[in-house]
Each structure stands twice: as C-alpha cells, then as structure tokens.
Design an enzyme around this catalytic site. Structure first.
Site, PDB file in Angstrom:
ATOM      1  N   GLY A   1      67.423  59.391  21.392  1.00 34.58           N
ATOM      2  CA  GLY A   1      67.845  60.706  21.861  1.00 34.58           C
ATOM      3  C   GLY A   1      69.041  60.654  22.793  1.00 34.58           C
TER       4      GLY A   1
ATOM      5  N   ARG B   1      52.319  38.748  13.615  1.00 38.40           N
ATOM      6  CA  ARG B   1      51.568  39.563  14.561  1.00 38.40           C
ATOM      7  C   ARG B   1      50.244  40.069  13.990  1.00 38.40           C
ATOM      8  NH1 ARG B   1      56.268  43.517  17.192  1.00 38.40           N
ATOM      9  NH2 ARG B   1      57.268  41.863  18.363  1.00 38.40           N
TER      10      ARG B   1
END
Ligand SMILES: Cc1cc2nc3c(=O)[nH]c(=O)nc-3n(C[C@H](O)[C@H](O)[C@H](O)COP(=O)(O)OP(=O)(O)OC[C@H]3O[C@@H](n4cnc5c(N)ncnc54)[C@H](O)[C@@H]3O)c2cc1C
Ligand code: HEM
Ligand code: SF4
Ligand code: FES
Lengths: 232, 663, 246
Positions: free
Chosen positions: B60, B352
């Site tokens: 943003g 992971r």
C-alpha cells in the site's frame, strides 16, 4: 472530512532550539576561557601580596597606551556581560519550552542523571547567577565586605578568606560551578557536534571531568591556602 | 451454476479466467506488452482522479507514494496510528531479486521457476514471471531511497541464499529487512503527504466498500469505502474513482499467529461480500521455527528465523515419560532426531510444511516437550549443543546471537545451555481476493495488492518472496495497470446521498450498533481464542474430511453464539478497542467457514495444504494435478446461503509439472 | 503473581485524567507486560467495567506501536519495548504505576493511548530521499563504504516508538530526529538534500511543541533500540552546516 491526525500547530515563528543551544554552548565556553584566565590570576596570590597587586594593576593597564586604562578589562566585561545575557536568556527560553512540552507531569518520576541535571543546570545556574552578583558586589564594587575594607586587592582577598564563612560561600559556589561544568562541557561538545562515536563520547566525558577538576581545584586553592595561613 | 449443493455446502459456477494478460507466446514479452497497451492518463487529468488505497504496508505505501508522485489525488488509510507500523515491518529474513550479483547462475527465469515450483504448481505462470521480472527494479528503487541493505567491505550489496534455494539472491538488512523496506516506502509516502498529493488517514478502519452502478451503462463498480475513525468513532464516507486494497493477510483467524494483533480480514471480507471472489482461502503457511506457546495468557507467537535449522538439531524424547525431564539429562540414545531419521537426505532442512507437520505428529504422539497447554505439550527441541561443541560458543553467538537473545527474553531460558523449544505457527496466507493480471478483482475498480490478494505464491510461499511481491505490486505493477482503468475516468460524479452510498453507510452503522448492543456475557477475545483453536486443530497443518466437517458445524454454532452473547463495553463514540476487535472477529467467524469449505473441497495435498486422505504410502503429500490444477475462486453466496466455486484452470506452458520429493 | 496496579485513566483528550488502582491476581511470570494488561482487561470486562485502552500491534518489538511509562521509566525497567517486557522482571506483590507517554505534542487520546502523528509530520517535512519510482540507477552504481553503511543502519533501527520523548525531561524528540538525519546523511544517496532535510525537520520539530535537547541522555537510556546520543550531535553539526536553515 475529519481526520484524527492533528494538524501541525501552525508555523509559529520559533527560533531553532538547536540555535539556542549553540548560543549557550558558545557563551558557556567563553566563560570557561575566562574562568581559566581568572583562575591563573588568582593563583598569583600564592607568590605573595606584591605579585598579586602587580597582576591586578597589570590587567588594568594592559595594552596602554594603545588601549585606555582598564581597556582590556572593559572589553572583557562587555564580552562577559553579553555572554551572560545570551546564556541566561537562551537557558530560560529552553526551560520555558521544556515546561510547555510536558504540561501534565508524571505521577511517578524516575530518579536519574537526566532528571537530576535538568534541575541542577537550571536551579544551579540561577545559584551561579546569584553568586556572580555577590562576587561583583564583593570584589568589584566592594559594596559587600568580609572582614575590613582595604585599598590593596591582595589585602582584600586575604582578609576575606581568613574568615571560614567567607571561604564557605566561595566553596559552595565552586560546588555549583563544578556541577554545572560537568554537564555543561559535555553538553557544549554535543551541541557543537563533537560527539561522533561511542569512543568519542567517552573522551568528551573524560575531558569534562578533567577541565572541571582543574577549574574547581584551581579556584579553591587560594581561599583554603589563606584560611590555613599558608599565604601571608 | 449447479443447482444441487455439493457436499451440502457449496455450489459450482462458471469457470473464471484471467483476460488481461496479453496473448503473446513469449512470456518474457508479456509485461512489456501490457504496459504498452495500458492506456495513459494525461498528467493534467491526474489531479482530478481520486484513488483510495487501504493499507500502508509494503504494497500500500509503495503504491501510494508512486501514484502520488504521478500526480493522482490519493487517500491512504491504515488502522495503526502511523503508516510506518504496518505489519510488513516485522519481516526478518530478506527479499529476493534476480540480480545475479553473485554470478551464480540466477536469472529471471530461474526465480520464476523456483517460485512456481515452491508454490507446488498452483500459481499462475504469467503473474509469477512478471514478479521475477520486476524484482531487480525493486532493489534499485529501495537503494535510491536510502534503504540500508547489508553490504560487503567493498561497498557493494551482500546477498545470501535463503530457504534451501541454490542461488544467493536474497537481499537483507540484518534481521530487519521488512522494517527497512517499509520505512523506505513510508518515507516516500510521507514525502507525498508533505507535497499534498496524498492525504493520510491513520487510525481509520475500512468497514465496507461502496459498490455503485453510477448509471453509465458499465454496471456496478467500486467507488469508495466506509471507514470508521477509530479516535472519534465517526463513520465516514470516502468516495473515489478507484479503490485499492492492500490490507495484508488473515493469519489471525487462528488467533495465535505471528501476525500483528490488529491484522485482519475485514477489508477483504467486506469486499468479498460485495462481489469480489476469494481465491484459495485454505492455503496457509505454517512456519516451523516459532517460540512455543507457554500458556493460556498468550496473545501471539513469535517467529525466529529459519536459518536456525542450518545448525540446530531437532529432536524429541523417544519415550513419552522422558518429556518432563531436563533435556540435558536425557541420554543420546533416548533421543529421537526424527527429521534426520525420516528424511536422511535433507535432515533438519526439509521444507517448512514438512518440518511443521512432523513436529505436530511428534506432539500428537505425546512426545512433545515444554509446558502443557490444555494437557498437551506442544514443543520440540532445537538443540545447539552439537554446533556449540563443533564451532564454539562464540561462532554460534556471532551467527545467531540476536535470535538467542530474543528467545531468552521471551522464555527466560538460556539457549546456549538448554536446548531451545520450538513449535510451528501460522505465518502467512497464500489465499486472498482473486485478481486478474492487472490485479483487479471481480469488482471493477477494486484492485488488490500484496498479501491481501490470492497472490503469486500458489499453495506455498518461498521465503523472502512476500516482500518482493508487496513491493512489486506497489511500485511497479499496480501503477501501470491502474492507469488503464483510470484513463476511462473521471467516473460520473457521485454524491454521498446516492442510495447505494447511503445504504453502505447505514449497514456499517447498524453493525457497529448491533455489536455494542448484544451486551452478552463473553468477551470478544474468548470467541477469537475458541475460533482459533477450531481452525488450528481442524484446518491447520493437517486436514481431514471428518475434521473439516466438524469444524464447519462448530464455527457456525460459535458464530451464532457470538451474535447473541458477545460483550462489547463502552460506546461506539470515541476509541473503543473491544469494538474494533469484535468487528474483526465477526468477519473471521465467516471467513473460517469458507476456509474449511475450501480445504474440504480440495481433496489433494499441495504446498501448505495437507489432506490426510491424500498422501503417499510413506506419509508424504500427494498432489492431484488431474483434478485440482486450478485456482478455487469463491463467490459469496449471501448470508445463510452457500458459496459458489469458480475454477480458474492453471495451464503450464513454460514449466513442467512435477511431484516434489525430499526423501 | 499478585500485583497492585495504578493506571492512568482518561476518557478523551479533552477531559483530565486520573490514576486508578486495580488489584490483579493470577498473572503468569511468563506472560508479557501487555498480556498482563490483556488479563486485567478480561477481568474488567467480566465485571462490566470498561477495559483500559493501550496500543500494541506486532508484539515483537519492531513496529513501535506499544509503549507506556512503568514506574517512571519509558518501556519499563529493561531496555526493550513494552511488548517484549516480561512479568518475570517484577516480583509478586509489586506495585506498578502505569502512565502514558507524557508530552504535549503527543496528546492522550484515551487512557494509555497517545497521538504520535507529530513524528509523521517531522518525516513528511524532510525525512526522506526524493527518488521517484522508476528513476533509480542500478543498485550497484553507488558503492557505500562499509563504515558508513553500518552507521546508517544503526541509526535506521529506530522504530519511532516515542520513548525518547517520554523519557526526556525536556520532552524533546531529538533522538528520533537525529536518528533519521544520521541514517540518511551517512549515505551518498542522502547528500543532495542533506542541508534542506535537517533544516526542515528541526523546524517542524520545534513547531510541534517538542522541547529542546539539553544533552541529558535519558532518551538513549530508554531507547529500546539503543540509538546512541551521537546522532543528536550529528544533527547539531548538520544544522550548523546548513546555516541553521536561514
Ligand atoms: C513475522 C513475519 C516474518 C516475515 N518474514 C518475511 C521475510 O523474511 N521475507 C518475506 O518476503 N516475507 C516475510 N513475511 C511476510 C511479509 O512480511 C508479508 O506478507 C508482507 O509484508 C505483507 O505486506 P502487505 O503490504 O500486503 O500487508 P501489511 O504489511 O500487513 O499491511 C496491511 C496494511 O493494511 C492496513 N489495514 C488492514 N486492514 C485494514 C482495514 N480494515 N482498514 C484500514 N486499514 C487496514 C494496515 O493498517 C496495514 O497498513 C513475514 C511475515 C511475518 C508475519
Ligand atoms: C560561571 C559561569 C558559567 C559557565 C562557565 C557556564 C557554562 C555552561 C556551559 C558550557 C553550558 C553548556 C551549553 C550546552 O549545553 O550546549 C551551560 C549550560 C547552561 N547554563 Fe551555564 N554557565 C555559567 C553560568 C550560568 C548562569 C549564571 C546560568 C543562569 C541561569 C546558567 C544557566 C545554564 C543553563 C540553564 C544551561 C542549560 C543547558 C543544560 O541544561 O544542559 N549558566 N553553561
Ligand atoms: S530513537 Fe529510540 S526511543 Fe526514540 S523513537 Fe526511535 S526507537 Fe523509540
Ligand atoms: S507492539 Fe510492536 S513494538 Fe511493541
């Protein structure tokens, strides 16, 4: 549309607080320079009354005939007065600003270096101001006398410091001066941009301790020497 | 659309496809082509175009700064007190870029390939290629802004390899890469605030998107947002020509995660309810090396860099009765170095998802260590004793000192002496609002960037790629694609009295008032905790058909209870943090159900989504490309209705589909 | 643990606040300071009393959102952020006084929450390098000597929490400002705007009503990131070089 970010408080034409600090540092360092000279002069008394009286005469006639009598003294006096006004005025302005920046105080305040010295510099500075006034009344205008009045500067000094309370007043003043200088020299170096690394910071701390010690001890030697009868 | 409910839960609608990527055979020309085709906006007209950007994270803030520089009239929103605090700030590890500064054979194509493979072949080729293509520009831009990346003695930038990748392409700033990148973008944004092109609305929470048919025959489009000023409590209407959501991920649906306390799905979820499709909601990434929970009081989990697995050895006691013992008293032969045992090839460095799932398995078997929470010990040892005796304590300290300190601060245990305890935690959400190549959602005029979109990471994100994606979207992609949309504007003038605007404003007002007026007996956090437990147990590291069905029922019941029994004290006027949380939890309670439905419908294992029913004989994830090589884009089915599934087929023309193996 | 808390309660910026005492029991040593406040809030909510408002977000010590003054110390007794302070730093039966950052440029919004947007405006005034997107040369075009890069990084670690202001007896924001000026001033990219930056930022700082620095150093003692005082000295030198912005 409402926003919850408050707007800046306008463009108050404020003088830069860093500029104020720089004025304090410059005037403070000027004082220190003067104090070192002054201290050197005071130490003359250890060489006897004549030497001291000669020195007192000498600074009044220094530079003659280029300068009028007391010429140097007046240059110094005007310089010192200007520096004092600038120093005190800037200090007050910073003090006012600091109070304005925290109108609601902490309920619980931490005891530490900062809170101590914030007060010590300001109230201690005022104490120094009071001392300067007393000191001028004592030796310059001679409106206050400790012991008896004398024509010879050396005699005035020796008589004053033969009284324990005369020494006491000056010793107390030197205590305040020492405290002021311990933080003041460090602060002046910070303000002038000399602290550039952690190592440099240590060196500045050390320097301020050394200069403070020299000044305080240097000023205290004559009064105590007189009190203990080492000067005749 | 199917009339029949599938599994009693959802319907299937028309397939969906991206129509914006140019139809060129050479994938390396696609983005150039698109930038050329996208219409330009005359500089003189830009001032007249209003752009709303919700979110000031990397995605943003970068977009706000860039569009401000271009001269658009930007309004930027965040819920924190300053745009600098967006959760991007917490990223530690680094940011990837195909600079090939190390000359080790990296290239745009290799980064593209690694990302698609890492995503377990569930991402869109065109988007990922573009991401790799602009990655190099990001580093240039950040360095020009003064981002202090790590450098070598020669003054040039340093790189490291990250997450088991073969090349060194990760740029980093000690353990604070996200912070430094975000502050760079924030400063650029503040510069535009100072210049007057960006208006900043911090402590504002977007609670609704305004979708209006403004009567020009083009159908409904996003024309603004409703936001609550968190300080005054005022419900504000902000209108614009286009709306961008850069509101981050929704990991907090699990209550305990590595996300910031305020991270939420509200903005994305409100848009979803207004017609934006939600892509792959069940894809969540669970990070293996986090500090375990110590008790009920815990509010969040803290991540520690994965690099710890390079030297630490992971184990649990062989026998459950040893779990209470001081680990130093457990003899070598009584320890189970389970990753080394099961995956002799990769050992402690398995990806992971595998490391995480195995830790869970050990704890479920009753061999977990550390304090028991709800009767189960959830932790495994990460032991540096070997590394310390091999390399010396100083070498270990210089490599991992800051992580060890952080661990000690949080747990009060000294990891140089006692093995660390770790446990997996929710960390990132690959799912998000569905967007096309232009990053536009299914609501025209609503663009979505960063972690909030369903993104370029497929079913699993590679380390150091989220920062890359956020900044790629914000600095380089969105500003180029949004102009194609804005060139058709300014859109018809809209008034706050337009019925759709009034309706949006009223619905938000009503909801806020409803939340404070329930006045029940349970705190917001207690609901959030309970939802988190359901999600973690049944839609977390391992998902089963039965578990997901239970979860859906439980979430529905919890949601019902929430709306009749929640207690929100205080008034809607002024700052009210319980009210803020209540609104977010209410949306999580809806999202959680969709995540479970998505997880249930995807009867394959891929990336971060492991379905127990879809595994190989030795317990590894089994993908099903014939049936599931698609993006699941979900359409809101209305309150009490069933969501509608739209499939976007994934076609691999430049990369060949393969099954992963780590044995 | 059992604790006696005194907490500043203030409904909004316009009304005066007061200290209120709360007794809390069942606090785990392993919980963080903010989790202790979470627990208090749960208990208050149960009793139907409005919870204490306080700020936090990342709870990892990096976003700079949290921050209260604990027994007169910004962020409490350890050198870390409030969110990373753990209850094992206190003893059973302790009395803990909790106040917001107190500085007029950081007005209290509610209870322990203050408005720090003054910091944003200082950055907006000049705390940046003007590099429009897309205009950057290759990142390796300008090497940065390691000692400059390291000093820039050290200064860039500031998280903008405002503890320096809270701890400063003068209510000065100099450490925050000096950190940014040093960060950008150490880099070749930051040179063109160096004079203008320091002049604009210090001017905005004073206009916001922050106090002037008198080199007391409380800021650096409270700073969770250990930003050293020499960044302030650097700022002073830079401002002199910029002719005090006149
Ligand atoms: C602990 C941790 C470590 C990580 N490490 C790495 C790493 O090493 N490398 C890597 O590549 N990635 C990493 N990631 C992932 C990466 O940091 C994030 O995915 C990425 O920063 C997200 O950026 P964003 O701009 O999309 O959103 P965010 O930075 O989350 O920003 C969201 C913004 O939206 C605003 N917002 C949200 N909802 C609303 C609303 N309703 N109204 C108004 N405003 C709203 C917020 O105020 C905020 O400004 C890590 C993540 C975590 C949690
Ligand atoms: C003997 C004479 C004096 C000397 C040598 C001296 C020296 C100094 C010095 C070097 C500084 C540091 C400036 C800086 O921080 O940049 C300072 C600061 C200060 N001085 Fe003096 N000073 C003297 C007299 C006074 C007097 C009479 C006052 C009376 C008000 C005063 C008040 C202050 C104050 C308030 C500060 C504030 C800075 C701080 O709080 O750190 N000083 N002084
Ligand atoms: S300088 Fe330190 S105390 Fe001040 S805002 Fe930055 S991190 Fe916080
Ligand atoms: S909450 Fe982010 S620093 Fe404490």
């Amino acid at each position: 549309m409402a926003t919850s970010t408050l707007p800046a408080r306008g463009d108050r034409k404020v003088s830069s607080s860093i500029l104020l600090k720089t004025i304090m540092a410059a005037s403070g360092l000027f004082f220190i320079g003067y104090l070192l000279l002054h201290m050197y002069g005071n130490l003359m008394i250890l060489s006897g009354r004549e030497a001291f009286d000669e020195y007192a005469h000498h600074i009044r006639t220094f530079g003659e005939p280029m300068l009028p009598e007391k010429g140097l003294l007046w240059v110094l006096r005007i310089g010192l007065l200007a520096a004092l006004v600038a120093h005190v005025w800037s200090g007050m302005a910073l003090w006012r600003r600091a109070r304005g920046a925290r109108s609601v105080r902490y309920v619980k305040k931490r005891a530490g270096y900062g809170n101590f010295y914030a007060a010590a510099m300001r109230w201690g500075g005022l104490a120094l101001l009071a001392f300067v006034a007393f000191h001028l009344m004592h030796f310059t205008w001679q409106t206050v006398t400790i012991g008896e009045a004398h024509a010879s500067p050396a005699a005035r000094v020796i008589d004053s410091f033969s009284h324990w309370w005369g020494v006491g007043i000056y010793a107390l003043a030197m205590f305040f001066l020492g405290m002021h200088l311990l933080h003041g020299i460090w602060g002046a170096a910070m303000t002038l941009g000399l602290n550039t690394s952690l190592r440099r910071a240590e060196q500045i701390r050390l320097t301020s301790i050394v200069i403070t010690t020299i000044i305080v001890v240097g000023f205290l030697i004559p009064p105590f020497a007189i009190l203990f009868g080492l000067v005749d | 659309m199917t009339d029949m409910l599938i599994d009693g839960l959802y319907r299937e609608g028309e397939p969906i496809a991206d129509t914006k990527a140019p139809d060129v055979a050479d994938i390396s020309q696609m983005w150039t082509e698109r930038k050329f085709d996208a219409a330009l906006v005359n500089p003189a007209n830009r001032r007249k175009l209003d752009v709303i950007i919700v979110g000031t994270g990397l995605a943003g803030a970068a977009a706000g700064a860039t569009l401000g520089e271009a001269g658009y009239n930007v309004k930027s929103f965040c819920y924190q007190d300053s745009p600098r605090r967006a959760h991007s700030i917490a990223a530690q590890g680094g940011i990837n870029a195909a600079k090939n500064y190390k000359g080790d054979g990296d290239s745009i194509h290799r980064l593209f390939y690694d990302t698609v493979k890492g995503g377990d072949y569930r991402s869109r080729e065109s988007n990922v290629y573009r991401l790799a293509e602009v990655s190099a520009d990001i580093i240039d831009q950040c360095v020009a802004q003064g981002v202090p990346f790590a450098r070598e003695y020669g003054g040039l930038l340093d790189n490291r390899s990250f997450g088991g990748v073969q090349v060194s392409r990760t740029f980093y700033a000690r353990g604070q890469t996200g912070q430094q990148l975000l502050i760079g973008a924030y400063q650029a944004l503040e510069r535009q605030v100072g210049a007057g092109t960006v208006q900043m609305y911090s402590r504002h929470e977007m609670l609704e998107v305004i979708v209006v048919d403004d009567g020009d025959g083009q159908g409904p489009r996003a024309r603004g947002i409703i936001a609550r000023d968190l300080v005054t409590g005022e419900i504000e209407t902000h209108l614009a020509d286009v709306v961008v959501l850069a509101t981050g991920g929704y990991g907090n649906v699990f209550f305990l995660s590595t996300n910031a306390m305020g991270s939420n799905v509200t903005a994305a979820w409100r848009a979803h309810r207004k017609g934006a499709y939600f892509g792959n909601p069940c894809y969540t990434q669970i990070h293996p090396t986090c500090i375990p929970q110590t008790g009920e009081h815990q509010s969040k989990l803290t991540l520690m860099s994965e690099s710890l697995r390079n030297d630490g050895r992971i184990w649990v006691p062989k026998r459950a009765e040893d779990c209470e013992k001081d680990p130093r008293q457990i003899a070598e032969e009584d320890r189970d170095y389970y990753l080394e045992r099961i995956y002799p090839g990769f050992g402690n460095l398995v990806p992971r998802d595998i490391a995480s799932r195995q830790a869970k398995n050990m704890c479920d078997e009753g061999r977990g260590v550390g304090p028991a929470v709800d009767g189960v010990r959830r932790g495994v040892y990460l032991d540096f004793a070997d590394a310390i005796s091999r390399l010396g304590e100083d070498a270990v300290r210089s490599k991992y000192g800051n992580l060890f300190d952080m661990y000690e601060r949080i747990t009060g245990e000294n990891p140089y002496q006692v093995p660390m305890r770790i446990y997996p935690a929710v960390h990132y959400t690959m799912g998000g609002l569905w967007v096309d190549y232009d990053l536009q959602s299914t609501i025209p005029g609503l663009f979505v960037t960063g972690e909030a979109n369903f993104s370029d990471h497929g079913a699993n994100r590679l380390g150091a790629s989220a920062l890359m994606q956020g900044l790629a979207d914000g600095y380089f992609v969105l500003p180029n694609t949004i102009r194609d949309y804005l060139a058709k504007g300014p859109y018809p003038k809209l008034d706050e009295s337009h019925p759709a605007v009034v309706e949006a404003q009223r619905s938000v007002q009503d909801r806020v008032e409803r939340l404070v007026s329930v006045n029940g007996t349970r705190s917001v956090d207690s609901y959030h905790r309970e939802l988190g437990k359901i999600m973690w147990e049944k839609c977390g590291m391992e998902r089963t058909d039965a578990g997901l069905r239970e979860a859906i029922e439980e979430i529905r019941a919890l949601r019902q209870d929430f709306w009749t029994n929640v207690r929100v004290l205080g008034t809607p006027e002024g700052l009210n943090q319980s009210l803020e949380r209540a609104g977010r939890v209410a949306d999580f309670l809806e999202l959680g159900e969709l995540m479970c439905i998505d997880a249930l419908h995807r009867r394959e294992s891929c990336g971060g989504h492991f379905r127990a029913e879809s595994q190989t004989e030795d317990g590894e994830a089994l993908r099903d490309d014939d049936e599931f090589a698609y993006v699941a884009a979900w359409e809101w089915g209305g309150d009490g209705g069933a969501p509608v599934l739209h499939k976007e087929d994934l076609v691999y023309e430049h990369i060949e589909l393969k099954q992963r193996s780590y044995k | 643990m059992k604790l006696a808390l005194s907490i500043w309660r203030q409904d909004n910026p316009k009304v005066p606040g007061r200290m209120v005492r709360y007794d809390i029991d069942g606090v785990s040593e392993d919980s963080s300071f903010l989790e202790m406040l979470d627990l208090l809030n749960e208990q208050l909510t149960e009793k139907g009393e409005e919870p204490v408002a306080f700020d936090s977000d990342c709870r990892e010590g990096i976003c700079g959102t949290c921050g209260v003054v604990i027994n007169g110390e910004a962020h409490g007794p350890e050198r870390t952020t409030t969110c990373q302070l753990h209850m094992r730093s206190f003893k059973d039966g302790d009395e803990i006084v909790i106040e917001p950052w107190r500085a007029d440029p950081f007005p209290v919004i509610k209870d322990l929450v203050v408005d720090r947007s003054a910091f944003d405006r200082i950055i907006a005034a000049g705390g940046f390098i003007s590099a429009n997107t897309g205009s950057a040369p290759d990142a390796h075009a300008t090497p940065v000597p390691k000692e400059h890069a390291d000093r820039a990084f050290m200064a860039a670690e500031c998280i903008g929490c405002g503890a320096c202001v809270a701890a400063c007896p003068n209510g000065s924001g100099s450490l925050f400002m000096g950190a940014k000026i040093t960060h950008l001033g150490e880099l070749p990219q930051g040179q063109p705007e160096r004079d203008a930056r320091v002049a604009a930022m210090t001017h905005q700082h004073d206009a916001e009503g922050f106090g002037g620095c008198t080199n007391l150093g409380e800021c650096t003692r409270a700073c969770p990131k250990g930003i050293p005082l020499n960044v302030i000295s650097q700022m002073n030198a830079d401002l002199r070089h910029a002719g005090y912005g006149r």
